[in-house]
Motif scaffolding. Structure first.
Motif, PDB file in Angstrom:
ATOM      1  N   GLU A 139       0.830  -1.212   0.000  1.00  0.00           N
ATOM      2  CA  GLU A 139       0.000   0.000   0.000  1.00  0.00           C
ATOM      3  C   GLU A 139       0.862   1.258   0.000  1.00  0.00           C
ATOM      4  OE1 GLU A 139      -3.219  -0.113  -0.676  1.00  0.00           O
ATOM      5  OE2 GLU A 139      -2.878  -2.265  -0.798  1.00  0.00           O
ATOM      6  N   TYR A 140       1.990   1.202   0.678  1.00  0.00           N
ATOM      7  CA  TYR A 140       2.922   2.336   0.704  1.00  0.00           C
ATOM      8  C   TYR A 140       3.414   2.658  -0.705  1.00  0.00           C
ATOM      9  CZ  TYR A 140       7.183   5.005   1.642  1.00  0.00           C
ATOM     10  OH  TYR A 140       8.166   5.974   1.639  1.00  0.00           O
ATOM     11  N   VAL A 141       3.855   1.642  -1.437  1.00  0.00           N
ATOM     12  CA  VAL A 141       4.373   1.859  -2.795  1.00  0.00           C
ATOM     13  C   VAL A 141       3.281   2.439  -3.683  1.00  0.00           C
ATOM     14  CG1 VAL A 141       5.290   0.721  -4.866  1.00  0.00           C
ATOM     15  CG2 VAL A 141       6.180   0.107  -2.600  1.00  0.00           C
ATOM     16  N   LYS A 142       2.082   1.886  -3.596  1.00  0.00           N
ATOM     17  CA  LYS A 142       0.962   2.411  -4.394  1.00  0.00           C
ATOM     18  C   LYS A 142       0.707   3.880  -4.068  1.00  0.00           C
ATOM     19  CE  LYS A 142      -1.773  -1.836  -4.605  1.00  0.00           C
ATOM     20  NZ  LYS A 142      -3.051  -2.425  -4.138  1.00  0.00           N
ATOM     21  N   MET A 143       0.675   4.187  -2.768  1.00  0.00           N
ATOM     22  CA  MET A 143       0.373   5.543  -2.339  1.00  0.00           C
ATOM     23  C   MET A 143       1.439   6.529  -2.817  1.00  0.00           C
ATOM     24  SD  MET A 143      -0.240   7.133   1.516  1.00  0.00           S
ATOM     25  CE  MET A 143       0.152   5.555   2.156  1.00  0.00           C
ATOM     26  N   VAL A 144       2.699   6.171  -2.677  1.00  0.00           N
ATOM     27  CA  VAL A 144       3.770   7.082  -3.089  1.00  0.00           C
ATOM     28  C   VAL A 144       3.721   7.315  -4.596  1.00  0.00           C
ATOM     29  CG1 VAL A 144       6.264   7.423  -3.243  1.00  0.00           C
ATOM     30  CG2 VAL A 144       5.258   6.576  -1.123  1.00  0.00           C
ATOM     31  N   LEU A 145       3.492   6.280  -5.360  1.00  0.00           N
ATOM     32  CA  LEU A 145       3.426   6.436  -6.815  1.00  0.00           C
ATOM     33  C   LEU A 145       2.241   7.310  -7.229  1.00  0.00           C
ATOM     34  CD1 LEU A 145       4.455   2.864  -8.008  1.00  0.00           C
ATOM     35  CD2 LEU A 145       5.840   4.964  -8.041  1.00  0.00           C
ATOM     36  N   LEU A 146       1.111   7.148  -6.549  1.00  0.00           N
ATOM     37  CA  LEU A 146      -0.045   8.016  -6.806  1.00  0.00           C
ATOM     38  C   LEU A 146       0.282   9.454  -6.420  1.00  0.00           C
ATOM     39  CD1 LEU A 146      -3.037   8.516  -7.533  1.00  0.00           C
ATOM     40  CD2 LEU A 146      -3.583   7.943  -5.158  1.00  0.00           C
ATOM     41  N   ASN A 147       0.881   9.622  -5.249  1.00  0.00           N
ATOM     42  CA  ASN A 147       1.282  10.964  -4.802  1.00  0.00           C
ATOM     43  C   ASN A 147       2.215  11.612  -5.816  1.00  0.00           C
ATOM     44  OD1 ASN A 147      -0.129  10.477  -2.417  1.00  0.00           O
ATOM     45  ND2 ASN A 147       1.695  10.214  -1.163  1.00  0.00           N
ATOM     46  N   GLU A 148       3.167  10.832  -6.319  1.00  0.00           N
ATOM     47  CA  GLU A 148       4.120  11.379  -7.291  1.00  0.00           C
ATOM     48  C   GLU A 148       3.400  11.889  -8.534  1.00  0.00           C
ATOM     49  OE1 GLU A 148       8.182  10.057  -9.661  1.00  0.00           O
ATOM     50  OE2 GLU A 148       6.686   8.529  -9.185  1.00  0.00           O
ATOM     51  N   GLN A 149       2.448  11.133  -9.045  1.00  0.00           N
ATOM     52  CA  GLN A 149       1.680  11.576 -10.221  1.00  0.00           C
ATOM     53  C   GLN A 149       0.956  12.875  -9.931  1.00  0.00           C
ATOM     54  OE1 GLN A 149      -0.998   8.353 -11.113  1.00  0.00           O
ATOM     55  NE2 GLN A 149       0.574   7.134 -12.139  1.00  0.00           N
TER      56      GLN A 149
END
Length: 193
Positions: A175-185
């Motif tokens: 979930e952390y990886v998903k969240m960071v990648l979404l945040n980056e976008q």
């Protein structure tokens, strides 16, 4: 009488539609500002950009990690002992300081915003180099530890270009990886990176 009532209702509907259109236009105009202020803030913008540039990391990724780790709360501390904006563990901070040839480092310095962003950005760049630019693996290692990710790679036979986030065995890390990648976008869409 019914004709007048019918046209009056039509006028009311027309006015309601017009008001709705004006509200939507207003919202679209201010949407980015609202998103920047309440959902994707970017405090310490200068330092994020400065250290990201110095270490060759996308500043949107650094901001995304800070948002996921601390929500830009400079006094954030985890129950495990991670500190500051980028939630650096004291042992990791000491290791980073050695690698950066930082003299007289003490873990108490992790509470300093500038030190925390500088060290966290360096560490993120280091992980990206270790995993040959693979952001998924680098972020997983930032969250779960490099040894853990290396163990997963060996156990599950993950290739260098691993990108199947759903296969990450720890739900917290997944979930952390998903969240960071979404945040980056979102940071890329909202800010001039």
């Amino acid at each position: 009488m019914s004709r007048t009532t019918g046209s009056g209702a039509g006028i009311k509907i027309g006015i309601a539609v017009l008001i709705l259109c004006l509200c939507l236009t207003y919202f679209q105009t201010w949407k980015k500002d609202l998103m920047r202020q309440f959902v994707y803030p970017l405090q310490y913008d200068y330092m994020v950009r400065q250290y990201a540039h110095a270490d060759g990391v996308d500043p949107a990724l650094v901001a995304a990690v800070i948002l996921a780790e601390s929500k830009f709360n400079e006094t954030a501390a985890s129950h495990r002992g991670a500190q500051g904006l980028m939630q650096i563990m004291p042992e990791t901070g000491t290791w980073i300081a050695e690698k950066m040839k930082w003299r007289d480092f003490t873990p108490a310095q992790l509470a300093d915003v500038r030190t925390n962003i500088r060290m966290g950005t360096w560490y993120l760049a280091y992980l990206l180099k270790v995993y040959q630019g693979n952001t998924v693996l680098a972020l997983a290692a930032y969250n779960a530890g490099r040894g853990t990710v290396d163990g997963w790679r060996e156990t599950y036979g993950w290739p260098k270009d691993f990108s199947k986030i759903e296969e990450i065995p720890f739900s917290e890390t997944r979930e952390y990886v998903k969240m960071v990648l979404l945040n980056e976008q979102q940071y890329k869409a909202l800010y001039d990176f």
